[in-house]
Structures are given as C-alpha cells and as structure tokens.
Design an enzyme around this catalytic site. Structure first.
Site, PDB file in Angstrom:
ATOM      1  N   HIS A  48       2.817   4.481   1.023  1.00 53.25           N
ATOM      2  CA  HIS A  48       3.647   4.905   2.120  1.00 53.25           C
ATOM      3  C   HIS A  48       3.746   6.424   2.184  1.00 53.25           C
ATOM      4  CE1 HIS A  48       7.144   4.311   5.131  1.00 53.25           C
ATOM      5  NE2 HIS A  48       6.402   3.164   5.645  1.00 53.25           N
ATOM      6  N   PHE A 106       0.738  -1.475  -0.146  1.00 51.64           N
ATOM      7  CA  PHE A 106      -0.293  -0.324  -0.289  1.00 51.64           C
ATOM      8  C   PHE A 106       0.823   1.462   0.005  1.00 51.64           C
ATOM      9  CE2 PHE A 106      -0.167  -1.778   4.876  1.00 51.64           C
ATOM     10  CZ  PHE A 106       0.568  -0.448   4.805  1.00 51.64           C
ATOM     11  N   SER A 131       6.924   0.897  10.210  1.00 55.37           N
ATOM     12  CA  SER A 131       6.599  -0.590   9.808  1.00 55.37           C
ATOM     13  C   SER A 131       5.182  -0.268   8.836  1.00 55.37           C
ATOM     14  CB  SER A 131       6.863  -1.682  10.853  1.00 55.37           C
ATOM     15  OG  SER A 131       5.771  -2.877  11.090  1.00 55.37           O
ATOM     16  N   LYS A 132       4.891  -0.846   7.859  1.00 53.69           N
ATOM     17  CA  LYS A 132       3.681  -0.845   7.242  1.00 53.69           C
ATOM     18  C   LYS A 132       2.819  -1.678   7.982  1.00 53.69           C
ATOM     19  CE  LYS A 132       4.664  -0.440   2.884  1.00 53.69           C
ATOM     20  NZ  LYS A 132       4.346  -0.730   1.228  1.00 53.69           N
ATOM     21  N   ARG A 133       3.040  -2.558   8.317  1.00 54.46           N
ATOM     22  CA  ARG A 133       2.649  -3.783   9.517  1.00 54.46           C
ATOM     23  C   ARG A 133       2.135  -3.605  11.294  1.00 54.46           C
ATOM     24  NH1 ARG A 133       5.264  -7.933  11.171  1.00 54.46           N
ATOM     25  NH2 ARG A 133       6.848  -7.313  10.887  1.00 54.46           N
TER      26      ARG A 133
END
Ligand code: GLU
Length: 460
Positions: free
Chosen positions: A20, A18, A249-251
């Site tokens: 960022h 996705f 972090s994307k997570r």
C-alpha cells in the site's frame, strides 16, 4: 525508556494485500527520523491474520520498499537482536505474556460465545448506551466451556502520551471496555501483539498512520500492565486520501497500489520526494528535495494534522522534473525495462525528444511502439497522397539523421503550399498510426530508412 536510549523505530505492515502507498509513506517518515538520529529502522511483519496473510504479499512489501531504497536494519530476511521479526513466529511470546497478565489478575478468560456478545451489544443499543463488555466472565464465568478468548481488564483512568505531531494527547480509558488480547484460535490481536513487540524490540518512537491514534491508549495500558517502559513518543502521520478526498481504497483507487508507480515509470526518488511533501511542509518554496536534503529538513512539527489528498498533477510534475534531470545514459538505463523490444542504440537516439515530453517512463511506450508494431495504412485523399509523394521524394536521398530529415521536410513543406501541420499530419498517421508523436523528423529517424519509406509508399 531513558531519553538517551539509541533511537529505534519500526514499521509493521500486514501482508494481506498488495503493498500500500501508506506503507511507503510511513516507512519514509520512519527512515528519515532514523537517519536524522543515527537510529535503527526495524521491519516487522504483522502477520497474525492467518486467513489473509500470503507470502507473495510479504515479498511485495520487500520488493517495493527496496525499489524506494527504504532499506531496513533488522527484519525477517535480515535477522537482528530481536528475531524473529514475523509475528506469526512469535506466538509463544504473546501466549506467555497473556498468561502473565492472567496470573496477575490483569486479564481473564472469556468464554462468551459470539451470539452472547451480540445479544449484549444489541441490548446496549436498545438502551441507547455505548457498548462495553459486561465483564460477565470476570465476575461470573459460565461453567463447562473450554473455548475461550483472553480479555484485558481495562484499569480505566486517563491515558496521556506525547505525540510528536499533535502534542500532548489525552484519552479517557473509562470509555474503553475490556478488550480481547488473545483470540479463541490462540493468536493475539493486533492491539496486543503490537505493543508487546514494540516493547520487546525496544522501539523508542512509534511513527505510524493516524488511523492508529485511537489504538495508542489501548496499547499503552497494556505496556503499563506488562511493566514495560513506554516508548518516548508517538507520531501519528496524516492519512493519505484519494484525489477526491475519500479514504484510499485498494479496490477503487489505483494510487493505493505502491507497485503501480514503479510499473508506470515513476522514479523512486521522485515518489519519495512527493510522499515527503504529501504530509509535511518544509515551510519554504522548495519542492524538489534529494533524500539527504529531506533528512536535513524534515521535522514532525511541520507535519500537517488533517488528511493529505493525493495529487496526481503534482506527482507528475515532480516526476517530470526528475526525468529531465537524469543524464542521457541514466535515462536510457531506466527506460530499458519499458522498451525491451528496442536496441540500446535506438533508445539512446530517442532520448532527446522523449525527455521533455514524458512525465512518466511508461509514456515512452506510447511514443515508440510504432517502432515494433506495424500501424494500419490510412486511406488518404488524392491531394494528400501528392504531399506524401513529395515527402518521399524529399527524403529519398537524405542522410538518415534528424537534422537532415528536418531540413529536407521543411523544404518540401515550403513548396507544398500548405502549412506544416497539414503536411505532417498524414505522415505521422502513416508512420505511427497516431495523432500524437515525437516531432516528425525524430519519428522518421528512429525507424530504419527503408521501413520509413516503405510505410510512406504504401500509403501513397
Ligand atoms: N499492521 C498495522 C498496519 O499496517 C501496524 C500498525 C502499527 O504501526 O502499529 O496498519
């Protein structure tokens, strides 16, 4: 490149997840610089990772940059003098350039298998020396193999360049081993494709995240080896860190996901304002900047060197300021997609009490969802029931608008013997099912009168 060349800048996001937040930040600084200098802003899609690229991620990059009004002058969807702007469509260019380097003895084919390279690496580790490729395939290539990667023959020496944020930078290329520029699948590495495209697209200033600082000497050696003029300068912008100081972090961190800000009702102009301040300091007390003010005020000298911690509180404050600054009409327009259940007229009437209570548009849903859902009827004790009945009596013949409702209720409170808080809490609970709501007279007025009275009667 001549200093008089027209400024050309670019971003090169990879469509592997996705969109960022860092992409927005880098895009913003590029756009500010392009606007200051009358330059051109290029969007290049860095999609040479064939396993992780997805067209829907590319679409998200366009969507979120458009939402932020960070438009580009050249790009895959727009074309331009250096098309194509998708790296996956430029593979022939990289192959030709790699072939040229091989022919000139500046790069070579490497037939080593992953296992052999791993063994070299382990050997270096055992001997406690920094690992660099042994150059086995340069001096003594194995015979009878057909699968190969292409390695750049690092010339060594010192690489220096101008960084608009950090000043003069120096790297010892003697520490860099021969690195791969074309993988065995025929696709270029980022380290190769990026400087080739920057050169061929005549990029004058490379403005990107700090995480790429250590890539710049690799890329400059390639630019030199290919005989291209170097960009005038680089600018390595501070990394955006999570609120806790860790790497975004994307997570783990919702703030990494750019589109989340739109979905939560952050105004694009507020997010731009916040992002500008996240890595840059204007040197004054001013915190609210229009885009044109940013274009005038921004300078790389005032960009901070260390990482920039994301601060929700500050963003929320800035967003609240922008929300309060919108006209009723504009705020209603922006709220529309958050409140599809409500007629325009109801949204308009909700604006005066909402405006001062929201720091993001999605909060309007929490305040107003009682208008389209039926809250559970609370069970009230006898004394409270009497007060709800008194409220019903006071409201029955009142014209249904906020001021009249407010004064009718105030009279009822005065004759009830309890305070406003005690009187209104069960009303609020009955009408909305919540502990927090807009002021009670607005809460009532926004419901149709018969529905408001029905809910109160049900509880009584
Ligand atoms: N695809 C790289 C990234 O998104 C581009 C870096 C660069 O600007 O050179 O980080």
């Amino acid at each position: 490149m001549a200093v008089s060349d027209p400024v050309r800048v670019r971003i090169a996001p990879s469509p592997t997840g996705f969109a960022h937040l860092g992409t927005a930040s880098t895009a913003l600084y590029n756009v500010l610089f392009a606007r200051q200098t009358g330059g051109t802003f290029v969007l290049r899609i860095d999609d040479t990772d064939m396993e992780r690229n997805r067209p829907e991620y590319e679409a998200l990059i366009y969507e979120s940059l458009r939402w932020l009004s960070l438009g580009w002058d050249e790009g895959p969807d727009k074309g331009g003098p250096h098309a194509p702007y998708r790296q996956s469509e430029r593979v022939d260019v990289y192959k030709e350039e790699a072939a040229r380097l091989i022919q000139q003895g500046k790069a070579y084919r490497c037939y080593c298998t992953p296992e052999e390279l791993e063994a070299e690496r382990r050997q270096a580790q055992a001997e406690k020396r920094a690992y660099r490729y042994s150059r086995r395939c340069l001096t003594n290539p194995p015979e009878g193999r057909s699968v190969f990667a292409v390695r750049f023959k690092v010339p060594g020496g010192e690489v220096t360049f101008a960084d608009m944020v950090r000043g003069e930078m120096r790297f010892d290329a003697g520490l860099i081993g021969d690195f791969i520029i074309v993988k065995s699948d025929g696709y270029p590495t980022y380290q190769f494709a990026s400087p080739v495209d920057d050169a061929r697209m005549e990029i004058t200033h490379v403005i990107r995240g700090e995480e790429h600082l250590s890539n710049t000497p690799y890329q400059l050696m390639l630019v030199d080896a290919l005989g291209y003029p170097r960009p005038h300068a680089y600018a390595h912008m501070p990394l955006i860190l999570a609120h806790d100081g860790s790497k975004l972090s994307k997570r783990k961190h919702p703030e990494a996901n750019l589109i989340l800000f739109r979905d939560q009702g952050y105004l694009p102009e507020a997010l731009i304002n916040y992002l500008a301040l996240l890595g840059w300091n204007p040197g004054t007390e001013q915190e609210i900047f229009s885009f044109d003010e940013l274009v005038r005020a921004f300078s790389f000298e005032r960009v901070q060197h260390g990482g920039a911690r994301f601060d929700w509180e500050k963003l929320n404050w800035i967003n609240g300021e922008y929300i309060r600054g919108l006209s009723d009409e504009e705020l209603a327009r922006r709220l529309k997609s958050f409140l599809p259940q409500l007629d325009e007229d109801v949204v308009r009437r909700a604006i005066p009490p909402l405006r001062t209570r929201m720091y993001k548009l999605a909060q309007a849903v929490d305040y107003l969802d009682y208008l389209w859902t039926d809250p559970p009827t609370p069970s009230l004790d006898a004394e409270t029931v009497e007060r709800v009945k008194a409220a019903i009596d006071a409201l029955k013949d009142v014209p249904w608008e906020a001021e009249a409702i407010e004064s009718a209720l105030e009279n009822a409170v005065a004759s009830s013997g309890v305070g406003k808080g005690k009187f209104y809490t069960p009303l609020r609970d009955t009408l909305t099912g919540k502990k927090v709501s807009l002021p009670i007279h607005y809460t009532l007025e926004l419901l149709p009168k018969d529905e408001a009275l029905k809910r109160l009667e049900r509880a009584a």
